[in-house]
Design an enzyme around this catalytic site. Structure first.
Site, PDB file in Angstrom:
ATOM      1  N   CYS A   7       0.550  -1.136  -0.162  1.00  0.00           N
ATOM      2  CA  CYS A   7      -0.087  -0.189  -0.141  1.00  0.00           C
ATOM      3  C   CYS A   7       0.977   1.162  -0.189  1.00  0.00           C
ATOM      4  O   CYS A   7       1.976   0.929  -0.035  1.00  0.00           O
ATOM      5  CB  CYS A   7      -1.074  -0.079   1.302  1.00  0.00           C
ATOM      6  SG  CYS A   7      -1.876  -1.567   1.524  1.00  0.00           S
ATOM      7  N   ASP A  38      -3.203  -9.779   7.290  1.00  0.00           N
ATOM      8  CA  ASP A  38      -1.960  -9.640   8.351  1.00  0.00           C
ATOM      9  C   ASP A  38      -1.962  -8.335   8.949  1.00  0.00           C
ATOM     10  O   ASP A  38      -1.436  -8.279  10.036  1.00  0.00           O
ATOM     11  CB  ASP A  38      -1.035  -9.857   7.538  1.00  0.00           C
ATOM     12  CG  ASP A  38      -0.604  -8.707   6.265  1.00  0.00           C
ATOM     13  OD1 ASP A  38      -1.455  -7.901   6.115  1.00  0.00           O
ATOM     14  OD2 ASP A  38       0.320  -8.515   5.703  1.00  0.00           O
ATOM     15  N   ILE A  90      13.321  -8.845 -19.624  1.00  0.00           N
ATOM     16  CA  ILE A  90      13.381  -7.642 -20.535  1.00  0.00           C
ATOM     17  C   ILE A  90      14.805  -8.037 -21.092  1.00  0.00           C
ATOM     18  O   ILE A  90      15.682  -8.430 -20.702  1.00  0.00           O
ATOM     19  CB  ILE A  90      13.648  -6.309 -19.823  1.00  0.00           C
ATOM     20  CG1 ILE A  90      12.253  -5.970 -19.340  1.00  0.00           C
ATOM     21  CG2 ILE A  90      14.205  -5.152 -20.652  1.00  0.00           C
ATOM     22  CD1 ILE A  90      11.336  -5.632 -20.349  1.00  0.00           C
TER      23      ILE A  90
END
Length: 632
Positions: free
Chosen positions: A2, A101, A294
């Site tokens: 977050c 959690d 990549i």
């Protein structure tokens, strides 16, 4: 995973609208949910904001701020062993209403206060407001995987996962710290605890910051320090036992990082670090894991073919993207927004691109940062030891002799690539005479004395973890001392910043399985003779990987995961460099010695043996300045 933001404002000028702006500017870190709450205390206004990227418990049960008793929490990260902690707490009488959690963390804090951190395996930055004790506690994980910035002016403390969150608050002061600019030009990043702004700091990894509302001075203190592990006696285990235990810890750490309620993938570069992650996880999986690579059109920088062979051998579901300068150009102007502090590791481009690639299929991506620091992979460690193997008397003599000569006047050598800088570094290395300072100077793109030629203002010297003095005098061996320093510098402020911002920019969670603190603590007590054996760096890791992947697929020269900027700057990116390094643009900040920078660019563009990284650092700063100081 977050983004969190908030304030503790003793002037009481902050409100919910400000909190929402601070939080929502980081919507990319958490597009799935948002929460904002303001608490009025007699002495201060406390604001807690969070943007949520749902990884565990996708329901509303994970909404934040979360409350329990007199506690409120906002949390960024993952506690991988939360189910184990939950069982402990249930035995103590706690009940749970979600699969989150975060709920485990807040109830663990109620049970054990700060000692809950001893129970946690994970990456995290969180803030707990304890209304009973009238204090706000801010915490950052042991390795510093999750970012945490704070600003303190004596009356207001602001905090956020990214600097852009602080910039949304009207009391935040955007004043450039010229000493941090000097550090940036030296290293291409700004070492902890400093930031580009005055009065603004990064919370150190393994630290807590406490602000009591009946007082007005934040207190920062350590709860875990990697140096403590490196101070421990060396393990007495045999080579076989060390390898066996290391592999067991890797399996545990890697499998913990697969805990998620969303799809998970692995970044696979083709080197030993990422190959170990893909191999161990695929071996324990009942289905094909997803891997992402990549590659470059410039073959000298391209490892995609090797990565594809490894993926084919392991049987992963592999996706690759071969990129060129046009892809880099698309990313270039996004970099200041993604990295809202000057940050010039030139693998920001491929890391951002591979994150974009992975985001099409997964919500969690495992990286392999930390492998070089834990297993002794970088050549700079070998160089630091080799350059300082002479007696102090001889090193002093060599340094003094070099001081008498101007490197620009030495025939033949003065035409070699970046010779003047390398000459200055060797002079400093032999003058200091210690491997730790050799590592410092090798890590610099510009030495402190060179920086003075690039800047109009004279910066002061900031002490960093490169300048440890006595903290590791009793360390077990010189190589481990270098690994400890690199862990506290390049790893946290370069590699972890790079991956966190790149993955979060496309709303996926980046996880670092090699930085499980149990693995870090064990390997810190393994002697150098096993980490570099028979002139083979990463001996332990390579031995383990060869159990899963044939040595013939892995053995090749080590290539850094970087973009071919040197080629791109002379072609597709040439105009960008000339535009942002033009005198009228350089003059705007008042920081740079414009004629010196111009001369450097002219030498580079006319084929001179100039380090492109010096120009890239300045270009990145100019892009940052244009976004964050001019466009207010």
């Amino acid at each position: 995973m977050c983004g969190i933001a908030g304030f503790i404002d003793f002037s009481k000028k902050s409100d919910k609208d400000i909190l929402q702006r601070m939080t929502d500017v980081m919507q990319h870190r958490g597009p799935n949910d948002a929460g904002y709450e303001v608490f009025e205390h007699p002495a201060a206004t406390v604001g807690l904001g969070q943007r949520r990227l749902s990884i565990l418990d996708l329901s509303s049960g994970g909404h934040q701020p979360m409350h329990f008793k007199h506690y409120s929490i906002i949390f960024n990260g993952e506690i991988y062993n939360f189910k184990d902690i939950k069982k402990e707490l249930e035995k103590m009488g706690y009940t749970f209403h979600s699969g989150s959690d975060t709920e485990v963390l807040i109830k663990g804090y109620d049970a054990w206060k700060e000692q809950v951190l001893d129970h946690c395996i994970g990456m995290f930055a969180f803030v707990i407001y304890d209304q009973q004790r009238e204090e706000v506690v801010m915490v950052r994980d042991r390795a510093g995987v999750k970012p945490f910035y704070y600003f303190w002016n004596g009356r207001t403390l602001l905090f956020a996962s990214e600097l852009k969150g602080l910039c949304e608050h009207p009391l935040f002061e955007k004043e450039i710290d010229v000493n941090s600019v000097s550090l940036f030009l030296q290293y291409s990043y700004i070492p902890t605890p400093y930031t580009i702004y005055k009065q603004t700091r990064k919370l150190k990894p393994g630290h807590l910051l406490t602000l009591r509302l009946n007082g007005q001075e934040p207190e920062e203190r350590s709860y875990w320090n990697v140096l403590d592990s490196y101070r421990q006696p060396l393990t007495g285990l045999s080579q076989h036992e060390v390898i066996q235990h290391t592999e067991a810890l890797m399996k545990s750490a890697y499998n913990y990082r697969m805990v998620a309620d969303v799809p998970v993938g692995v970044f696979l570069s083709g080197g030993y670090d990422s190959a170990s992650v893909a191999a161990i996880i695929q071996a324990g999986s009942g289905s094909r894991i997803k891997t992402f690579t990549i590659g470059y059109k410039e073959r000298a920088f391209d490892e995609s073919a090797e990565a594809k062979k490894i993926a084919r051998h392991l049987g992963t579901d592999h996706t690759e993207w071969i990129v060129g300068a046009s892809d880099a150009l698309d990313i270039l102007h996004q970099l200041p927004e993604i990295y809202d502090e000057p940050f010039a590791d030139n693998s920001t481009v491929p890391t951002t691109l591979v994150s974009k690639l992975a985001a099409r299929q997964v919500k969690v991506a495992l990286s392999a940062d930390g492998g070089d620091e834990l297993f002794a992979g970088y050549n700079k460690f070998n160089q630091s030891l080799r350059y300082t193997r002479f007696s102090k008397r001889l090193q002093g003599l060599l340094s003094n002799t070099m001081s008498m000569l101007n490197p620009e006047m030495i025939p033949y050598f003065n035409k070699q690539y970046n010779f003047a800088s390398r000459y200055e570094k060797m002079k400093l290395i032999w003058k200091a005479g210690q491997p730790q300072y050799a590592l410092k100077y090798i890590s610099q793109y510009l030495t402190e004395s060179e920086v003075k030629h690039y800047m109009q203002v004279a910066p002061e010297k900031y002490r960093t973890s490169f300048d440890l003095n006595g903290e590791l005098n009793e360390v077990n061996d010189p190589l481990n001392k270098l690994l400890a320093i690199d862990y506290k510098t390049f790893l946290v402020d370069n590699n972890l910043v790079k991956v966190d911002r790149a993955t979060m920019s496309v709303s996926i969670e980046g996880r670092e399985p090699m930085l499980d603190h149990r693995l870090v603590e064990f390997l810190s007590q393994v002697p150098a003779s096993l980490k570099v054996k028979d002139k083979t760096n990463k001996y332990i890791l390579k031995t383990i990987v060869h159990k899963y992947i044939p040595q013939s697929l892995m053995d090749r020269p080590k290539r850094p995961f970087i973009a071919p900027l040197q080629e791109w700057f002379k072609d597709e990116l040439r105009e960008q460099m000339q535009y942002y390094l033009a005198p009228e643009r350089l003059n705007k900040s008042g920081l740079f010695n414009v004629p010196h920078v111009q001369a450097l660019m002219d030498r580079y563009l006319t084929g001179g043996n100039v380090s492109h990284q010096k120009l890239w650092n300045i270009l990145v700063f100019q892009l940052w300045y244009d976004r964050w100081m001019e466009k207010l």
